[in-house]
Design an enzyme around this catalytic site. Structure first.
Site, mmCIF file in Angstrom:
data_model
loop_
_atom_site.group_PDB
_atom_site.id
_atom_site.type_symbol
_atom_site.label_atom_id
_atom_site.label_comp_id
_atom_site.label_asym_id
_atom_site.label_seq_id
_atom_site.Cartn_x
_atom_site.Cartn_y
_atom_site.Cartn_z
ATOM 1 N N CYS A 2 0.823 -1.213 0.000
ATOM 2 C CA CYS A 2 0.000 0.000 0.000
ATOM 3 C C CYS A 2 0.860 1.267 0.000
ATOM 4 O O CYS A 2 1.924 1.292 0.619
ATOM 5 C CB CYS A 2 -0.883 0.042 1.228
ATOM 6 S SG CYS A 2 -1.976 -1.357 1.356
ATOM 7 N N ARG A 27 5.520 -0.289 -6.178
ATOM 8 C CA ARG A 27 5.446 -1.072 -4.939
ATOM 9 C C ARG A 27 4.435 -2.196 -5.036
ATOM 10 O O ARG A 27 4.424 -3.086 -4.196
ATOM 11 C CB ARG A 27 5.077 -0.156 -3.775
ATOM 12 C CG ARG A 27 6.082 0.951 -3.545
ATOM 13 C CD ARG A 27 5.553 1.970 -2.569
ATOM 14 N NE ARG A 27 5.411 1.377 -1.253
ATOM 15 C CZ ARG A 27 6.323 1.480 -0.289
ATOM 16 N NH1 ARG A 27 7.421 2.150 -0.519
ATOM 17 N NH2 ARG A 27 6.134 0.924 0.876
ATOM 18 N N TRP A 74 -2.880 -2.616 -1.564
ATOM 19 C CA TRP A 74 -2.506 -3.999 -1.821
ATOM 20 C C TRP A 74 -3.341 -4.824 -0.844
ATOM 21 O O TRP A 74 -3.131 -4.748 0.368
ATOM 22 C CB TRP A 74 -1.003 -4.184 -1.592
ATOM 23 C CG TRP A 74 -0.481 -5.523 -1.979
ATOM 24 C CD1 TRP A 74 -0.100 -5.924 -3.238
ATOM 25 C CD2 TRP A 74 -0.236 -6.651 -1.119
ATOM 26 N NE1 TRP A 74 0.349 -7.229 -3.196
ATOM 27 C CE2 TRP A 74 0.271 -7.695 -1.916
ATOM 28 C CE3 TRP A 74 -0.420 -6.880 0.248
ATOM 29 C CZ2 TRP A 74 0.621 -8.938 -1.403
ATOM 30 C CZ3 TRP A 74 -0.077 -8.122 0.768
ATOM 31 C CH2 TRP A 74 0.441 -9.133 -0.066
ATOM 32 N N ASN A 98 -2.105 2.414 5.964
ATOM 33 C CA ASN A 98 -1.176 1.322 5.651
ATOM 34 C C ASN A 98 -0.944 0.529 6.924
ATOM 35 O O ASN A 98 -0.773 1.115 7.992
ATOM 36 C CB ASN A 98 0.179 1.859 5.165
ATOM 37 C CG ASN A 98 0.126 2.338 3.734
ATOM 38 O OD1 ASN A 98 -0.934 2.320 3.098
ATOM 39 N ND2 ASN A 98 1.257 2.777 3.219
ATOM 40 N N GLY A 99 -0.880 -0.792 6.788
ATOM 41 C CA GLY A 99 -0.658 -1.646 7.954
ATOM 42 C C GLY A 99 -1.834 -2.582 8.155
ATOM 43 O O GLY A 99 -2.701 -2.701 7.284
ATOM 44 N N GLU A 482 18.030 -18.006 -6.528
ATOM 45 C CA GLU A 482 17.643 -16.666 -6.981
ATOM 46 C C GLU A 482 17.125 -16.715 -8.423
ATOM 47 O O GLU A 482 16.149 -16.047 -8.771
ATOM 48 C CB GLU A 482 18.830 -15.703 -6.846
ATOM 49 C CG GLU A 482 18.670 -14.330 -7.468
ATOM 50 C CD GLU A 482 17.551 -13.485 -6.865
ATOM 51 O OE1 GLU A 482 16.946 -13.906 -5.878
ATOM 52 O OE2 GLU A 482 17.273 -12.413 -7.432
ATOM 53 N N LYS A 486 13.444 -15.467 -9.570
ATOM 54 C CA LYS A 486 13.253 -14.409 -10.567
ATOM 55 C C LYS A 486 12.288 -14.885 -11.649
ATOM 56 O O LYS A 486 11.376 -14.184 -12.045
ATOM 57 C CB LYS A 486 14.611 -14.094 -11.194
ATOM 58 C CG LYS A 486 15.108 -12.735 -11.328
ATOM 59 C CD LYS A 486 15.226 -11.776 -10.223
ATOM 60 C CE LYS A 486 14.410 -11.889 -9.015
ATOM 61 N NZ LYS A 486 14.851 -11.098 -7.882
ATOM 62 N N GLU A 489 8.651 -15.196 -10.310
ATOM 63 C CA GLU A 489 8.058 -13.890 -10.013
ATOM 64 C C GLU A 489 7.509 -13.185 -11.242
ATOM 65 O O GLU A 489 6.424 -12.640 -11.207
ATOM 66 C CB GLU A 489 9.143 -12.954 -9.455
ATOM 67 C CG GLU A 489 9.417 -13.080 -8.004
ATOM 68 C CD GLU A 489 10.448 -12.049 -7.577
ATOM 69 O OE1 GLU A 489 10.080 -11.163 -6.816
ATOM 70 O OE2 GLU A 489 11.618 -12.117 -8.006
ATOM 71 N N HIS A 505 18.214 -36.728 -4.441
ATOM 72 C CA HIS A 505 17.516 -37.040 -3.192
ATOM 73 C C HIS A 505 16.012 -36.762 -3.292
ATOM 74 O O HIS A 505 15.341 -36.597 -2.282
ATOM 75 C CB HIS A 505 18.130 -36.252 -2.029
ATOM 76 C CG HIS A 505 19.554 -36.640 -1.770
ATOM 77 N ND1 HIS A 505 19.904 -37.835 -1.186
ATOM 78 C CD2 HIS A 505 20.714 -36.024 -2.087
ATOM 79 C CE1 HIS A 505 21.224 -37.927 -1.125
ATOM 80 N NE2 HIS A 505 21.739 -36.830 -1.672
ATOM 81 N N LYS A 605 6.598 -4.373 -3.716
ATOM 82 C CA LYS A 605 8.032 -4.091 -3.652
ATOM 83 C C LYS A 605 8.535 -4.064 -2.220
ATOM 84 O O LYS A 605 9.623 -4.518 -1.915
ATOM 85 C CB LYS A 605 8.307 -2.740 -4.334
ATOM 86 C CG LYS A 605 9.776 -2.373 -4.406
ATOM 87 C CD LYS A 605 10.520 -3.272 -5.372
ATOM 88 C CE LYS A 605 12.002 -3.031 -5.379
ATOM 89 N NZ LYS A 605 12.720 -4.185 -5.969
#
Ligand code: F6R
Length: 610
Positions: A2, A27, A74, A98-99, A482, A486, A489, A505, A605
């Site tokens: 947010c 964000r 968000w 926000n929160g 990573e 990527k 995402e 394994h 973000k």
């Protein structure tokens, strides 16, 4: 996540607020809205989806309004739709938040019992009605805020417009970040300085437990007990040019290209490349009591966590101390062993990640020395830590981290040199050897980026794959993790990263001719072992995309496809080059699939809620 933006002054505010929101788009959000005050009347517009859905509604607002608040939401409580979007308004009050208000159900029950009707499913609307109730009882917005605060539990950073006090806007900060920007006869506020830096670089970062009353002329601040707090204005150094795409199709591509320049800047600042001696002040080491450190704990989330995994590969041999690496979200809720002798390293691009911030507070309670590795100077984590190693990679706008990840790797690497030298576990000759290679690193990175045309062609062969596996050993193992993150995402392809030795394994059961396996196989001590792992995949008809050295003919013969990565004679630095190839691979696969590369679905973000 947010975003909040607010303005009070003499200019027409609708465009200022909309521009501010567009600078927070990176964000991640799923609905947006703006409320303005015109005289004593509040007007609100809200829309589900992107800002392009909100834009046509702006003409419904009074064009001459000079104060207002805006929000990108968000979704946490309730679907991403127009009703749940902020600002929420009632009784000539509008509020953005926000929160997460943790006791919202309890409060909602209480307010419903008093006859309040709720329109949305959000926790935010509870704060609105609570405020309106307290305003009825206490008459002034300030007193109403002070009466409301003790009733709220959780994280609540708020922006409030009140029709009966049109000369001021109010802010409350608890948990989520909030900054006030000072102008001449006008003032701004936002959840992220990026939203206001175009207008002013004089900023006061509110601390948790502060309330602000902002007028055209000034700013008054109180703590939650009602004591006056003097604002502490600092100069922001965010260049608004670095928030433009500068001709690149996406911010992500621009940020991939920025990496060699970021490296040059960091190297210049953090180490003397002629002598090899690290700059202790810039690394944050001169402010720490290193004599008492007998273990290191690194904590982070997501990409930053993978960078910390690599940090362990750098630090442990260099400083000869145990290095424990943990996910912040797990660390904070178990009972971790920490001591006064622990050097606690919190890694965070944004410096606002709620879980990582909580671990910093936890570590301080245990008496640890806390060093933050951050990219945002005045961020909450940077302010909470004892000392901060600033990456200075510049604003990262693409939601999927690229330049901040490699900047973290370089920061950890230089930290290992600095700490190793201080502890005498590295000699000056070790440092000189490292410096010789470091000098060549930005140019090698440029070379890796130059491979983009070939990677783009290769991406076209794999953009329809349903799954991917990434594997690597040693310093290439965190890079495999990573690389997989990527890809998932931004392309929404399911991908997993594994240590090469782990495949047999379990995951090897997934291998068939439909499974592309990206094998990161530089010429390091693990090469022979990686070649065996590649053979095991090939024997089961998996398709190998190898990332390796230009002249590695053996690897070329084994691979179905080959990505050339420049060679550097240090496995730790090699990882920083290999990951650039994987960033480009994910980027071009995502572009081919037509996804929203810079703002992938469901992602934010800066994850300011836990
Ligand atoms: C992925 C990504 C995230 C962040 C994570 C932590 O590309 O960017 O996984 O790394 O949310 O964020 P920071 O580093 O801001 O604490």
């Amino acid at each position: 996540m947010c975003g909040i933006v607010g303005y009070i002054g003499k200019q027409k505010c609708i465009d200022i607020l909309f521009d501010g929101l567009s600078r927070l788009e990176y964000r991640g959000y799923d609905s947006a809205g703006i409320a303005v005050l015109d005289g004593a009347e509040i007007g609100v517009v809200k829309a589900e989806g992107k800002l392009s859905q909100l834009k046509p509604l702006l003409s419904e607002l009074p064009a001459g309004a000079t104060r207002g608040i805006g929000h990108t939401r968000w979704a946490t409580h309730g679907a991403p739709n127009t009703t749940n979007a902020h600002p929420h308004a009632h009784a000539n009050v509008a509020l953005v938040h926000n929160g997460i208000i943790e006791n919202y159900l309890e409060l909602k029950k209480q307010l419903t019992g008093e006859g309040v009707t709720f329109q949305s499913e959000t926790d935010t609307e509870v704060a609105l009605h609570l405020f309106v109730r307290e305003l009825g009882r206490h008459k002034t917005p300030f007193k109403a805020i002070m009466a409301m605060i003790p009733q709220l539990k959780g994280a609540f950073s708020l922006g409030i417009l009140v029709g009966n006090e049109p000369d001021a806007v109010y802010v409350v900060k608890q948990g989520s970040p909030l900054v006030i920007g000072a102008g001449r006869n006008e003032n701004f506020f936002a959840s992220d300085a990026m939203a206001i830096v175009r207008h002013t670089t004089r900023a006061h970062f509110l601390n948790d437990g502060e309330v602000g009353r902002i007028t055209e002329q000034g700013v008054e601040i109180w703590d939650f007990s009602g004591n006056v707090v003097a604002p502490h204005f600092v100069e922001l150094d965010i260049s608004s040019a670095s928030t433009e795409k500068l001709g690149f199709k996406h911010f992500m591509l621009k940020e991939i290209h920025e990496q060699p320049r970021v490296f040059s800047g960091m190297l210049k600042r953090l180490i003397d490349l002629d002598s090899g001696i690290p700059n202790d002040d810039e690394l944050g080491l001169s402010k720490l009591d290193l004599s008492r450190i007998d273990n290191i704990c690194m904590v982070a989330c997501g990409t930053a966590y993978y960078s910390a995994l690599l940090g362990k590969y750098y630090l442990e041999p260099a400083v000869q101390l145990p290095v424990n690496v943990e996910l912040a979200s797990e660390f904070r809720y178990r009972q971790p062993w920490l001591s006064k002798n622990t050097l606690f390293i919190a890694v965070s691009q944004s410096g606002e990640t709620a879980d990582t911030l909580a671990t910093v507070k936890q570590a301080k309670e245990h008496g640890c020395q806390v060093l933050a590795v951050c990219n945002v100077k005045m961020s909450s984590i940077a302010r909470e830590a004892n000392v901060t190693l600033h990456m200075d990679a510049g604003p990262e706008i693409g939601v999927a981290s690229t330049k901040a990840f490699t900047a973290m790797l370089l920061a950890h690497y230089l930290l290992s040199l600095g700490l190793g030298y201080k502890r005498k576990t590295l000699t000056i000759s070790d440092l000189k050897k490292a410096a010789v290679l470091l000098k060549t690193l930005p140019a090698r990175m440029d070379q890796a980026i130059d491979g983009k045309v070939a990677i783009e062609q290769l991406a076209a062969k794999y953009d329809e794959a349903a799954n991917f596996i990434f594997m690597g050993r040693g310093t290439s193992y965190p890079i495999a993790l990573e690389g997989a993150l990527k890809l998932k995402e931004i392309s929404y392809i399911h991908a997993e990263g594994y240590a090469g030795g782990e495949l047999k394994h379990g995951p090897i059961a997934l291998i068939d001719r439909h499974m592309p396996v990206v094998a990161i196989a530089p010429q390091d001590v693990y090469r022979e072992k990686m070649l065996s792992n590649i053979e095991e995949v090939k024997a089961r008809q998996g398709r190998i995309i190898a990332v390796g050295d230009q002249d590695d003919q053996h690897l070329r013969r084994l691979a179905d496809d080959f990505i050339v990565c420049p060679h550097i004679a240090d496995a730790g630095l090699q990882a920083m080059l290999s990951v650039v190839c994987l960033q480009l691979l994910s980027y071009y696969v995502a572009v081919k699939r037509g996804t929203d590369v810079d703002q992938p679905r469901n992602l934010a973000k800066s994850v300011t809620v836990e």
